[in-house]
Design a protein around this motif. Structure first.
Motif, PDB file in Angstrom:
ATOM      1  N   ASP A  73       0.818  -1.215   0.000  1.00 12.33           N
ATOM      2  CA  ASP A  73       0.000   0.000   0.000  1.00 12.33           C
ATOM      3  C   ASP A  73       0.851   1.264   0.000  1.00 12.33           C
ATOM      4  O   ASP A  73       0.490   2.260  -0.605  1.00 12.33           O
ATOM      5  N   SER A  74       1.982   1.217   0.713  1.00 12.24           N
ATOM      6  CA  SER A  74       2.807   2.411   0.871  1.00 12.24           C
ATOM      7  C   SER A  74       4.275   2.055   0.654  1.00 12.24           C
ATOM      8  O   SER A  74       4.984   1.709   1.602  1.00 12.24           O
ATOM      9  N   PRO A  75       4.767   2.125  -0.595  1.00 13.18           N
ATOM     10  CA  PRO A  75       6.171   1.798  -0.863  1.00 13.18           C
ATOM     11  C   PRO A  75       7.096   2.935  -0.436  1.00 13.18           C
ATOM     12  O   PRO A  75       6.667   4.075  -0.296  1.00 13.18           O
ATOM     13  N   PHE A  76       8.377   2.608  -0.225  1.00 14.99           N
ATOM     14  CA  PHE A  76       9.338   3.666   0.064  1.00 14.99           C
ATOM     15  C   PHE A  76       9.937   4.206  -1.231  1.00 14.99           C
ATOM     16  O   PHE A  76       9.809   3.600  -2.297  1.00 14.99           O
ATOM     17  N   ILE A  77      10.583   5.352  -1.144  1.00 12.08           N
ATOM     18  CA  ILE A  77      11.130   6.000  -2.323  1.00 12.08           C
ATOM     19  C   ILE A  77      12.380   5.257  -2.792  1.00 12.08           C
ATOM     20  O   ILE A  77      13.205   4.818  -1.984  1.00 12.08           O
ATOM     21  N   ARG A  78      12.497   5.108  -4.097  1.00 14.27           N
ATOM     22  CA  ARG A  78      13.617   4.395  -4.698  1.00 14.27           C
ATOM     23  C   ARG A  78      14.275   5.243  -5.781  1.00 14.27           C
ATOM     24  O   ARG A  78      13.638   6.121  -6.373  1.00 14.27           O
ATOM     25  N   ASP A  79      15.542   4.950  -6.027  1.00 11.41           N
ATOM     26  CA  ASP A  79      16.224   5.566  -7.156  1.00 11.41           C
ATOM     27  C   ASP A  79      15.584   5.021  -8.433  1.00 11.41           C
ATOM     28  O   ASP A  79      15.462   3.804  -8.594  1.00 11.41           O
ATOM     29  N   PRO A  80      15.150   5.875  -9.354  1.00  4.90           N
ATOM     30  CA  PRO A  80      14.451   5.379 -10.544  1.00  4.90           C
ATOM     31  C   PRO A  80      15.327   4.539 -11.466  1.00  4.90           C
ATOM     32  O   PRO A  80      14.810   3.754 -12.257  1.00  4.90           O
ATOM     33  N   TYR A  81      16.639   4.679 -11.329  1.00  6.00           N
ATOM     34  CA  TYR A  81      17.548   3.926 -12.208  1.00  6.00           C
ATOM     35  C   TYR A  81      17.913   2.573 -11.611  1.00  6.00           C
ATOM     36  O   TYR A  81      17.796   1.542 -12.264  1.00  6.00           O
ATOM     37  N   THR A  82      18.348   2.564 -10.347  1.00  7.62           N
ATOM     38  CA  THR A  82      18.802   1.324  -9.721  1.00  7.62           C
ATOM     39  C   THR A  82      17.702   0.585  -8.961  1.00  7.62           C
ATOM     40  O   THR A  82      17.867  -0.584  -8.622  1.00  7.62           O
ATOM     41  N   GLN A 106      17.026   1.000  -6.013  1.00  2.00           N
ATOM     42  CA  GLN A 106      17.473   0.849  -4.636  1.00  2.00           C
ATOM     43  C   GLN A 106      16.914   1.988  -3.779  1.00  2.00           C
ATOM     44  O   GLN A 106      16.652   3.079  -4.280  1.00  2.00           O
ATOM     45  N   PRO A 107      16.724   1.764  -2.481  1.00  3.30           N
ATOM     46  CA  PRO A 107      16.207   2.827  -1.618  1.00  3.30           C
ATOM     47  C   PRO A 107      17.196   3.976  -1.503  1.00  3.30           C
ATOM     48  O   PRO A 107      18.416   3.766  -1.491  1.00  3.30           O
ATOM     49  N   ILE A 108      16.683   5.180  -1.432  1.00  5.17           N
ATOM     50  CA  ILE A 108      17.506   6.360  -1.190  1.00  5.17           C
ATOM     51  C   ILE A 108      16.854   7.183  -0.080  1.00  5.17           C
ATOM     52  O   ILE A 108      15.666   7.059   0.192  1.00  5.17           O
ATOM     53  N   ILE A 109      17.664   7.998   0.549  1.00  5.80           N
ATOM     54  CA  ILE A 109      17.164   8.995   1.493  1.00  5.80           C
ATOM     55  C   ILE A 109      17.361  10.352   0.850  1.00  5.80           C
ATOM     56  O   ILE A 109      18.503  10.782   0.648  1.00  5.80           O
ATOM     57  N   PRO A 110      16.285  11.042   0.460  1.00  2.48           N
ATOM     58  CA  PRO A 110      16.434  12.329  -0.223  1.00  2.48           C
ATOM     59  C   PRO A 110      17.138  13.357   0.660  1.00  2.48           C
ATOM     60  O   PRO A 110      16.872  13.453   1.864  1.00  2.48           O
ATOM     61  N   SER A 163      23.062  16.002  -0.042  1.00  2.00           N
ATOM     62  CA  SER A 163      22.957  15.100  -1.186  1.00  2.00           C
ATOM     63  C   SER A 163      21.944  13.996  -0.879  1.00  2.00           C
ATOM     64  O   SER A 163      21.764  13.609   0.285  1.00  2.00           O
ATOM     65  N   ASP A 164      21.275  13.504  -1.921  1.00  2.00           N
ATOM     66  CA  ASP A 164      20.535  12.255  -1.754  1.00  2.00           C
ATOM     67  C   ASP A 164      21.551  11.182  -1.359  1.00  2.00           C
ATOM     68  O   ASP A 164      22.642  11.115  -1.939  1.00  2.00           O
ATOM     69  N   ILE A 165      21.231  10.369  -0.374  1.00  2.00           N
ATOM     70  CA  ILE A 165      22.223   9.390   0.060  1.00  2.00           C
ATOM     71  C   ILE A 165      21.755   7.982  -0.262  1.00  2.00           C
ATOM     72  O   ILE A 165      20.570   7.655  -0.218  1.00  2.00           O
ATOM     73  N   ARG A 166      22.742   7.164  -0.578  1.00  2.00           N
ATOM     74  CA  ARG A 166      22.499   5.800  -1.049  1.00  2.00           C
ATOM     75  C   ARG A 166      23.194   4.795  -0.157  1.00  2.00           C
ATOM     76  O   ARG A 166      24.101   5.134   0.593  1.00  2.00           O
ATOM     77  N   LEU A 167      22.773   3.562  -0.292  1.00  2.00           N
ATOM     78  CA  LEU A 167      23.366   2.484   0.494  1.00  2.00           C
ATOM     79  C   LEU A 167      24.856   2.356   0.209  1.00  2.00           C
ATOM     80  O   LEU A 167      25.297   2.545  -0.931  1.00  2.00           O
ATOM     81  N   GLN A 216      19.066  12.083  15.842  1.00  2.00           N
ATOM     82  CA  GLN A 216      19.262  10.740  16.387  1.00  2.00           C
ATOM     83  C   GLN A 216      18.368  10.461  17.592  1.00  2.00           C
ATOM     84  O   GLN A 216      18.121   9.299  17.936  1.00  2.00           O
ATOM     85  N   MET A 217      17.905  11.528  18.224  1.00  2.00           N
ATOM     86  CA  MET A 217      16.995  11.368  19.358  1.00  2.00           C
ATOM     87  C   MET A 217      15.539  11.509  18.932  1.00  2.00           C
ATOM     88  O   MET A 217      14.630  11.465  19.770  1.00  2.00           O
ATOM     89  N   ASP A 218      15.321  11.698  17.639  1.00  2.00           N
ATOM     90  CA  ASP A 218      13.985  11.845  17.064  1.00  2.00           C
ATOM     91  C   ASP A 218      13.812  10.721  16.039  1.00  2.00           C
ATOM     92  O   ASP A 218      14.075   9.561  16.359  1.00  2.00           O
ATOM     93  N   TYR A 219      13.397  11.022  14.838  1.00  2.00           N
ATOM     94  CA  TYR A 219      13.256  10.004  13.804  1.00  2.00           C
ATOM     95  C   TYR A 219      13.284  10.661  12.425  1.00  2.00           C
ATOM     96  O   TYR A 219      13.079  11.867  12.282  1.00  2.00           O
ATOM     97  N   LEU A 220      13.544   9.844  11.439  1.00  2.00           N
ATOM     98  CA  LEU A 220      13.588  10.292  10.051  1.00  2.00           C
ATOM     99  C   LEU A 220      12.505   9.554   9.273  1.00  2.00           C
ATOM    100  O   LEU A 220      12.291   8.362   9.470  1.00  2.00           O
ATOM    101  N   GLY A 221      11.807  10.265   8.390  1.00  2.00           N
ATOM    102  CA  GLY A 221      10.764   9.638   7.607  1.00  2.00           C
ATOM    103  C   GLY A 221       9.429   9.610   8.345  1.00  2.00           C
ATOM    104  O   GLY A 221       9.180  10.422   9.238  1.00  2.00           O
ATOM    105  N   GLY A 222       8.587   8.657   7.969  1.00  2.00           N
ATOM    106  CA  GLY A 222       7.243   8.601   8.526  1.00  2.00           C
ATOM    107  C   GLY A 222       7.093   7.576   9.632  1.00  2.00           C
ATOM    108  O   GLY A 222       7.952   6.717   9.849  1.00  2.00           O
ATOM    109  N   HIS A 223       5.977   7.678  10.357  1.00  2.00           N
ATOM    110  CA  HIS A 223       5.565   6.707  11.374  1.00  2.00           C
ATOM    111  C   HIS A 223       6.551   6.617  12.544  1.00  2.00           C
ATOM    112  O   HIS A 223       6.709   5.559  13.159  1.00  2.00           O
TER     113      HIS A 223
END
Length: 241
Positions: free
Chosen positions: A42-51, A53-57, A109-113, A189-196
């Motif tokens: 229902d709710s996918p995470f954001i991915r690099d359109p080329y690879t 793979q997940p990215i963090i914008p 920068s957008d960061i990758r694995l 680090q004492m909070d959170y990144l992204g949703g939920h």
């Protein structure tokens, strides 16, 4: 704001900040889901359109850190508008406010694995390509009707190559700016990144900070070399683990 303050300041050099961002819990930063066939997440995470793979914008990182700093430095019980951010925040993160634009000194920068993390995740038996599916079930407290959903997450333990570039406009300002950035990363680090995040998603940690400096002026290079240990200590001081 005066005409002089509206001008772009001279550039003494570029400071590159690298580190490892590790997911301590699963991360979900939402991607597009315009078409979802039956049985799909229902709710996918954001991915690099080329690879794929997940990215963090970079925008997600920058916005979260800036907001945490703005909330922490606010003089009122409520979060102020972005035009009312403290000057130290505007200078570091930039603003296009009514009183004149200020260019951001930080360039996220957008960061990758990392390659090592990517190899480990590829070897795992996961629900999707480099992703896990978290099944959740919201219950209406009035009707007791269940509303099941599937949320895709980047698994805990995944590591990303964090990178941000800092415009050095004055050598005397670098230490204070790095301290503000370090404070923002500690708050993150004492909070959170992204949703939920209130349900445990998006806990992150940083480690292995490295700095590299480039300038066309040899004098600035030598001056930076004398302050590099202090700056590295400031950034490493944000690490909670």
């Amino acid at each position: 704001m005066s005409e002089k303050e509206n001008k772009i300041r001279s550039l003494k050099g570029k400071l590159k900040i690298n580190a490892i961002l590790r997911l301590e819990t699963g991360l979900h930063i939402g991607g597009a889901s315009d078409f979802a066939p039956i049985g799909a997440v229902d709710s996918p995470f954001i991915r690099d359109p080329y690879t794929k793979q997940p990215i963090i914008p970079g925008s997600s990182l920058k916005g979260k850190v800036r907001t945490l700093l703005a909330r922490s430095l606010s003089d009122t019980p409520w979060l102020n508008g972005i035009d009312e951010d403290k000057e130290v925040i505007k200078v570091l993160f930039g603003t296009a406010g009514r009183n004149g634009a200020i260019a951001s000194r930080l360039q996220f920068s957008d960061i990758r694995l990392t390659e090592e993390s990517l190899a480990r995740l590829r070897a795992m038996d996961l629900d999707t390509y480099i992703g896990e599916v978290k099944f959740e079930n919201a219950i209406n407290r009035i009707t007791a009707v269940a509303n099941p959903r599937q949320i895709e997450r980047v698994p805990a333990g995944a590591e990303f190559a964090f990178s941000v570039t800092y415009n050095v406009e004055g050598m005397e300002e670098v230490a204070a700016d790095m301290q503000l950035l370090a404070d923002g990363l500690k708050l993150l680090q004492m909070d959170y990144l992204g949703g939920h995040g209130s349900r445990g998603y998006g806990r992150v940690s940083f480690r292995d900070f490295e700095l590299s400096f480039f300038s066309l002026n040899e004098e600035y290079i030598q001056e930076f070399a004398s302050t590099q240990p202090e700056l590295e200590a400031i950034l490493k001081g944000c690490c909670l683990i």
